[in-house]
Scaffold this motif. Structure first.
Motif, PDB file in Angstrom:
ATOM      1  N   GLY A 222     -45.069 -34.340 -25.855  1.00  0.00           N
ATOM      2  CA  GLY A 222     -45.135 -33.859 -24.474  1.00  0.00           C
ATOM      3  C   GLY A 222     -46.273 -34.499 -23.706  1.00  0.00           C
ATOM      4  N   LEU A 223     -47.442 -34.640 -24.323  1.00  0.00           N
ATOM      5  CA  LEU A 223     -48.584 -35.271 -23.660  1.00  0.00           C
ATOM      6  C   LEU A 223     -48.268 -36.719 -23.310  1.00  0.00           C
ATOM      7  CD1 LEU A 223     -51.599 -33.913 -25.788  1.00  0.00           C
ATOM      8  CD2 LEU A 223     -50.690 -33.012 -23.648  1.00  0.00           C
ATOM      9  N   ARG A 224     -47.593 -37.414 -24.215  1.00  0.00           N
ATOM     10  CA  ARG A 224     -47.218 -38.815 -23.939  1.00  0.00           C
ATOM     11  C   ARG A 224     -46.257 -38.897 -22.756  1.00  0.00           C
ATOM     12  NH1 ARG A 224     -42.821 -41.605 -24.965  1.00  0.00           N
ATOM     13  NH2 ARG A 224     -41.987 -40.037 -26.396  1.00  0.00           N
ATOM     14  N   GLN A 225     -45.254 -38.006 -22.717  1.00  0.00           N
ATOM     15  CA  GLN A 225     -44.281 -38.034 -21.625  1.00  0.00           C
ATOM     16  C   GLN A 225     -44.948 -37.742 -20.287  1.00  0.00           C
ATOM     17  OE1 GLN A 225     -41.562 -35.139 -23.363  1.00  0.00           O
ATOM     18  NE2 GLN A 225     -40.049 -36.725 -23.752  1.00  0.00           N
ATOM     19  N   ILE A 226     -45.897 -36.819 -20.265  1.00  0.00           N
ATOM     20  CA  ILE A 226     -46.622 -36.506 -19.029  1.00  0.00           C
ATOM     21  C   ILE A 226     -47.386 -37.733 -18.540  1.00  0.00           C
ATOM     22  CG2 ILE A 226     -48.461 -35.103 -18.014  1.00  0.00           C
ATOM     23  CD1 ILE A 226     -47.723 -32.937 -20.079  1.00  0.00           C
ATOM     24  N   GLY A 227     -48.145 -38.354 -19.451  1.00  0.00           N
ATOM     25  CA  GLY A 227     -48.952 -39.513 -19.070  1.00  0.00           C
ATOM     26  C   GLY A 227     -48.115 -40.657 -18.543  1.00  0.00           C
ATOM     27  N   GLU A 228     -47.005 -40.943 -19.208  1.00  0.00           N
ATOM     28  CA  GLU A 228     -46.153 -42.061 -18.776  1.00  0.00           C
ATOM     29  C   GLU A 228     -45.495 -41.758 -17.434  1.00  0.00           C
ATOM     30  OE1 GLU A 228     -43.503 -42.571 -22.066  1.00  0.00           O
ATOM     31  OE2 GLU A 228     -44.930 -43.792 -23.218  1.00  0.00           O
ATOM     32  N   PHE A 229     -45.157 -40.489 -17.177  1.00  0.00           N
ATOM     33  CA  PHE A 229     -44.495 -40.143 -15.922  1.00  0.00           C
ATOM     34  C   PHE A 229     -45.437 -40.296 -14.732  1.00  0.00           C
ATOM     35  CE2 PHE A 229     -43.073 -37.335 -12.557  1.00  0.00           C
ATOM     36  CZ  PHE A 229     -41.712 -37.574 -12.505  1.00  0.00           C
ATOM     37  N   VAL A 230     -46.672 -39.807 -14.835  1.00  0.00           N
ATOM     38  CA  VAL A 230     -47.589 -39.830 -13.685  1.00  0.00           C
ATOM     39  C   VAL A 230     -48.440 -41.086 -13.634  1.00  0.00           C
ATOM     40  CG1 VAL A 230     -47.687 -37.316 -13.652  1.00  0.00           C
ATOM     41  CG2 VAL A 230     -49.445 -38.589 -14.878  1.00  0.00           C
ATOM     42  N   GLY A 231     -48.389 -41.923 -14.678  1.00  0.00           N
ATOM     43  CA  GLY A 231     -49.192 -43.138 -14.679  1.00  0.00           C
ATOM     44  C   GLY A 231     -50.631 -42.906 -15.065  1.00  0.00           C
ATOM     45  N   ALA A 232     -50.879 -41.908 -15.921  1.00  0.00           N
ATOM     46  CA  ALA A 232     -52.232 -41.657 -16.431  1.00  0.00           C
ATOM     47  C   ALA A 232     -52.358 -42.312 -17.809  1.00  0.00           C
ATOM     48  CB  ALA A 232     -52.493 -40.158 -16.529  1.00  0.00           C
ATOM     49  N   GLU A 233     -53.552 -42.844 -18.093  1.00  0.00           N
ATOM     50  CA  GLU A 233     -53.746 -43.516 -19.378  1.00  0.00           C
ATOM     51  C   GLU A 233     -54.252 -42.578 -20.474  1.00  0.00           C
ATOM     52  OE1 GLU A 233     -53.432 -46.220 -16.238  1.00  0.00           O
ATOM     53  OE2 GLU A 233     -55.209 -44.945 -16.490  1.00  0.00           O
ATOM     54  N   ARG A 234     -54.658 -41.356 -20.099  1.00  0.00           N
ATOM     55  CA  ARG A 234     -55.189 -40.428 -21.102  1.00  0.00           C
ATOM     56  C   ARG A 234     -54.823 -39.001 -20.696  1.00  0.00           C
ATOM     57  NH1 ARG A 234     -61.147 -41.591 -21.804  1.00  0.00           N
ATOM     58  NH2 ARG A 234     -60.283 -43.429 -22.866  1.00  0.00           N
ATOM     59  N   VAL A 235     -54.204 -38.266 -21.596  1.00  0.00           N
ATOM     60  CA  VAL A 235     -53.846 -36.871 -21.367  1.00  0.00           C
ATOM     61  C   VAL A 235     -54.396 -36.058 -22.529  1.00  0.00           C
ATOM     62  CG1 VAL A 235     -51.987 -35.227 -20.913  1.00  0.00           C
ATOM     63  CG2 VAL A 235     -51.723 -37.612 -20.211  1.00  0.00           C
ATOM     64  N   ALA A 236     -55.095 -34.980 -22.228  1.00  0.00           N
ATOM     65  CA  ALA A 236     -55.751 -34.197 -23.276  1.00  0.00           C
ATOM     66  C   ALA A 236     -55.491 -32.718 -23.089  1.00  0.00           C
ATOM     67  CB  ALA A 236     -57.256 -34.460 -23.288  1.00  0.00           C
ATOM     68  N   LEU A 237     -55.370 -32.015 -24.210  1.00  0.00           N
ATOM     69  CA  LEU A 237     -55.234 -30.560 -24.239  1.00  0.00           C
ATOM     70  C   LEU A 237     -56.528 -29.980 -24.779  1.00  0.00           C
ATOM     71  CD1 LEU A 237     -53.237 -28.205 -23.797  1.00  0.00           C
ATOM     72  CD2 LEU A 237     -52.561 -28.464 -26.193  1.00  0.00           C
ATOM     73  N   TRP A 238     -57.140 -29.122 -23.963  1.00  0.00           N
ATOM     74  CA  TRP A 238     -58.417 -28.499 -24.322  1.00  0.00           C
ATOM     75  C   TRP A 238     -58.175 -27.041 -24.665  1.00  0.00           C
ATOM     76  CZ3 TRP A 238     -63.274 -31.192 -23.232  1.00  0.00           C
ATOM     77  CH2 TRP A 238     -63.098 -32.458 -22.673  1.00  0.00           C
ATOM     78  N   HIS A 239     -59.002 -26.503 -25.539  1.00  0.00           N
ATOM     79  CA  HIS A 239     -58.864 -25.109 -25.935  1.00  0.00           C
ATOM     80  C   HIS A 239     -60.235 -24.444 -25.933  1.00  0.00           C
ATOM     81  CE1 HIS A 239     -57.208 -21.544 -27.745  1.00  0.00           C
ATOM     82  NE2 HIS A 239     -58.058 -21.618 -28.763  1.00  0.00           N
ATOM     83  N   SER A 240     -60.252 -23.185 -25.517  1.00  0.00           N
ATOM     84  CA  SER A 240     -61.478 -22.393 -25.576  1.00  0.00           C
ATOM     85  C   SER A 240     -61.089 -20.949 -25.816  1.00  0.00           C
ATOM     86  CB  SER A 240     -62.281 -22.517 -24.272  1.00  0.00           C
ATOM     87  OG  SER A 240     -61.564 -21.916 -23.199  1.00  0.00           O
ATOM     88  N   GLY A 241     -62.020 -20.167 -26.295  1.00  0.00           N
ATOM     89  CA  GLY A 241     -61.764 -18.755 -26.553  1.00  0.00           C
ATOM     90  C   GLY A 241     -63.020 -18.077 -27.049  1.00  0.00           C
ATOM     91  N   VAL A 242     -62.884 -16.828 -27.388  1.00  0.00           N
ATOM     92  CA  VAL A 242     -64.036 -16.064 -27.876  1.00  0.00           C
ATOM     93  C   VAL A 242     -64.525 -16.680 -29.181  1.00  0.00           C
ATOM     94  CG1 VAL A 242     -64.846 -13.811 -28.623  1.00  0.00           C
ATOM     95  CG2 VAL A 242     -63.152 -13.973 -26.796  1.00  0.00           C
ATOM     96  N   GLY A 243     -65.772 -17.136 -29.163  1.00  0.00           N
ATOM     97  CA  GLY A 243     -66.347 -17.736 -30.360  1.00  0.00           C
ATOM     98  C   GLY A 243     -65.872 -19.153 -30.626  1.00  0.00           C
TER      99      GLY A 243
END
Length: 612
Positions: A222-243
């Motif tokens: 999914g990240l690859r498809q997003i990047g190729e569609f919008v023309g971005a060279e880097r797509v990242a998923l970040w995560h945060s939470g308690v602790g």
């Protein structure tokens, strides 16, 4: 002799103005009702007529990206022996900063000679000299207070003067081209938004279909498809939470652009992280435009080679759970507004995946989880249906927009008269309001359908609800040369149902009928019939019948199975979701063969009296 020369000059100037007035009138009329697909050709013809009418060497239409300050030459025409300006992206912020500032302030640039330019335009002057420009008029195109482009008139073989009256008419001409350009851009943004919605639908389907343990692989794809569609060279998923510190969990890099999304800690991007944590979308097109308090973020982005960034927060149960970021490394990126809702939808998809994994770990009730994902799939089908209807919707919206433009231009001409006819002006403005309401109704109807939605049963008139659905696809049917007919057989009691879910079922059945007719051999009846009747005073029966390709023997029940589709590009969830939605309201949905070919889809809903 001097008087004779002056007379000849005045006559030539008058002829030029009359020729330009005719050009202005012709182009104003030509652009009012022109189809979107013909705008580019009409613009090129218009530029050719401008060059001929004014006796200049070249005329160019440029598009400006306000956030990055880049300009794109979209159309250009030049006389024989003079090269048109090639279509390319120009770093206007760096190469022509004075001109960009003037255009942004909606001020034209007019000079008969390069020597007339002020000292602060020295860089612009040098670049214009390199391309051989001798005399020039740049008329900015401003829409809703924002610079969208410019219409340019240039001479490269000899200098010439630009009378004030002529410059005033050039501004009117720029407004005409600006209106056409705005219509074309609106269509491009619609196509981009619909394309991104379809991409989101496909990614969501792949996530839903992923087996336990395969979620990471599905996310990476999914990240690859997003990047190729919008023309971005880097797509990242970040995560945060308690602790759990804010950091990258998965990342995709285009070939040749490997590297970190950031150092992986919130302290590296404090300003961006603060906005994302509060639920705000961060759009950065130009690092130099970042505020003082974001200098630490700017330094980190420069260090890792990011030139533009889009960060969309991920929220789960009201709390920030991370972010989805798109980074441009090769060049600055505008991040069109049409993309942002789609990215937000995808961020929500990933958020729901996190929620599903957490629910599985905590062993939440299977029924609650199933209902949660059934609604997500129902939303997917509604978005997919809206995407398939995009051409008809664009056509339906374009008609009132064209009428609005026509009436507004007529009102402006009336207002410019020495003694304006106020009653006529009011009548024209009333027509503008009426057409705007008509366009707004189309948008509101679609927005209600594709928005995320929880079950809200209420008492409704089912005949009205079915008629509205028929009206929503009528334009699409006309474009496909299909006749659609609503045939109620009785007066109907009210039913208690969620209207959005009911519309989803009816629209899905109508779309399937249209596609079946499209796939049938030529020569058959291209007709869809929608019938309503009452059964035993306890149920309302709705039938959608067509003369299409029909249903293969043995498939009458199989077509309602999840992820089974008879269409090459089908998701295989539409009919399964429709049956679940009807059963949730106490009804039934089934398919049958139609005598003489085709298919009939029928569903029942209990009347409000029988429910009581």
């Amino acid at each position: 002799m001097t008087e004779q020369i002056a007379s000849v000059t005045a006559h030539a100037s008058l002829q030029e103005m009359l020729s330009f007035e005719r050009l202005l009138s012709d182009l104003s009329a030509a652009f009012i009702a022109i189809p979107i697909q013909d705008i580019d050709h009409a613009i090129e013809q218009g530029l050719a007529r401008i060059v001929s009418a004014l006796g200049i060497d070249r005329s160019t239409l440029s598009r400006v990206f306000p956030l990055t300050g880049r300009a794109e030459v979209t159309h250009s025409f030049a006389v024989e022996g003079v090269d048109p300006v090639p279509k390319r992206l120009l770093p206007a912020r760096d190469s022509n900063p004075w001109a960009l500032a003037k255009a942004t302030a909606n001020e034209p640039i007019v000079f008969a000679s390069l020597d007339e330019l002020p000292p602060e335009a020295s860089l612009d002057k040098e670049n214009w000299r390199k391309i051989g420009l001798k005399s020039h008029v740049m008329m900015p195109i401003v829409v809703a207070g924002q610079l969208h482009g410019s219409l340019n008139f240039g001479c490269v073989r000899s200098e010439r003067s630009w009378p004030d009256d002529l410059v005033a008419r050039m501004r009117l001409l720029a407004e005409i081209f600006g209106s056409a350009l705005a219509r074309k851009r609106a269509q491009e943004e619609l196509d981009l938004a619909v394309g991104f919605e379809r991409l989101a639908s496909n990614i969501l389907a792949s996530l839903v279909l992923s087996r336990p343990g395969e979620e990471n692989r599905a996310i990476a794809m999914g990240l690859r498809q997003i990047g190729e569609f919008v023309g971005a060279e880097r797509v990242a998923l970040w995560h945060s939470g308690v602790g759990v510190p804010f950091g990258v969990t998965q990342q995709w890099n285009a070939d040749g652009f490997s590297g970190p999304a950031a150092e992986g800690k919130s302290v590296d991007l404090p300003w961006i992280y603060g906005l994302v944590e509060r639920g705000s979308v961060v759009r950065i097109s130009h690092l130099a435009d970042l505020p003082t308090e974001a200098q630490a973020d700017a330094a980190t982005l420069r260090q890792i080679g990011v030139r533009s960034l889009l960060a969309v927060p991920i929220t789960v149960q009201g709390s920030n759970a991370g972010a989805l970021t798109l980074a441009s490394i090769e060049r600055e990126h505008e991040w069109p507004a049409a993309v942002t809702p789609g990215v937000s939808l995808l961020a929500e998809v990933f958020a729901n995946l996190h929620a599903r994994e957490a629910a599985e770990r905590r062993k939440l009730a299977a029924e609650v989880e199933a209902a949660h994902w059934r609604e997500r799939l129902a939303h997917l089908v509604r978005v997919h249906t809206a995407g398939e209807m995009s051409v008809a919707l664009a056509h339906e919206i374009t008609q009132p927009l064209g009428a609005i433009e026509n009436y507004a231009l007529a009102a402006r001409r009336r207002a410019a008269e020495a003694v304006p006819d106020m009653s006529r002006l009011v009548d024209l403005l009333d027509k503008v309001i009426g057409q705007a309401t008509r366009a707004g109704d189309v948008v509101t109807r679609m927005r209600g359908m594709v928005q995320r939605h929880e079950l809200e049963p209420k008492l409704i008139d089912i005949e009205r609800a079915v008629a509205e659905c028929v009206g929503m696809v009528k334009m699409d049917c006309e474009l496909r040369d299909i006749h659609i007919r609503l045939a109620p057989e009785d007066s109907f009691p009210a039913v208690v149902v969620d209207e959005i879910h009911l519309q989803q079922v009816i629209l899905n059945l109508l779309r399937n009928a249209m596609q079946a007719i499209e796939g049938a051999p030529p020569g058959g009846a291209r007709e869809i019939t929608v019938t309503l009747r009452v059964k035993d005073h306890e149920e309302v029966v709705v039938e959608v019948s067509d003369r299409g390709t029909g249903i293969a023997e043995g498939d009458l029940e199989r077509i309602f199975e999840s992820f089974y589709s008879t269409k090459s590009d089908g998701l295989g969830v539409g009919l399964a979701i429709c049956r679940k939605l009807i059963e949730a309201h106490g009804g039934k949905l089934w398919a049958s063969h139609r005598d003489g070919g085709g298919a009939i889809f029928s569903f029942t809903l209990p009347t409000a009296t029988s429910v009581d």
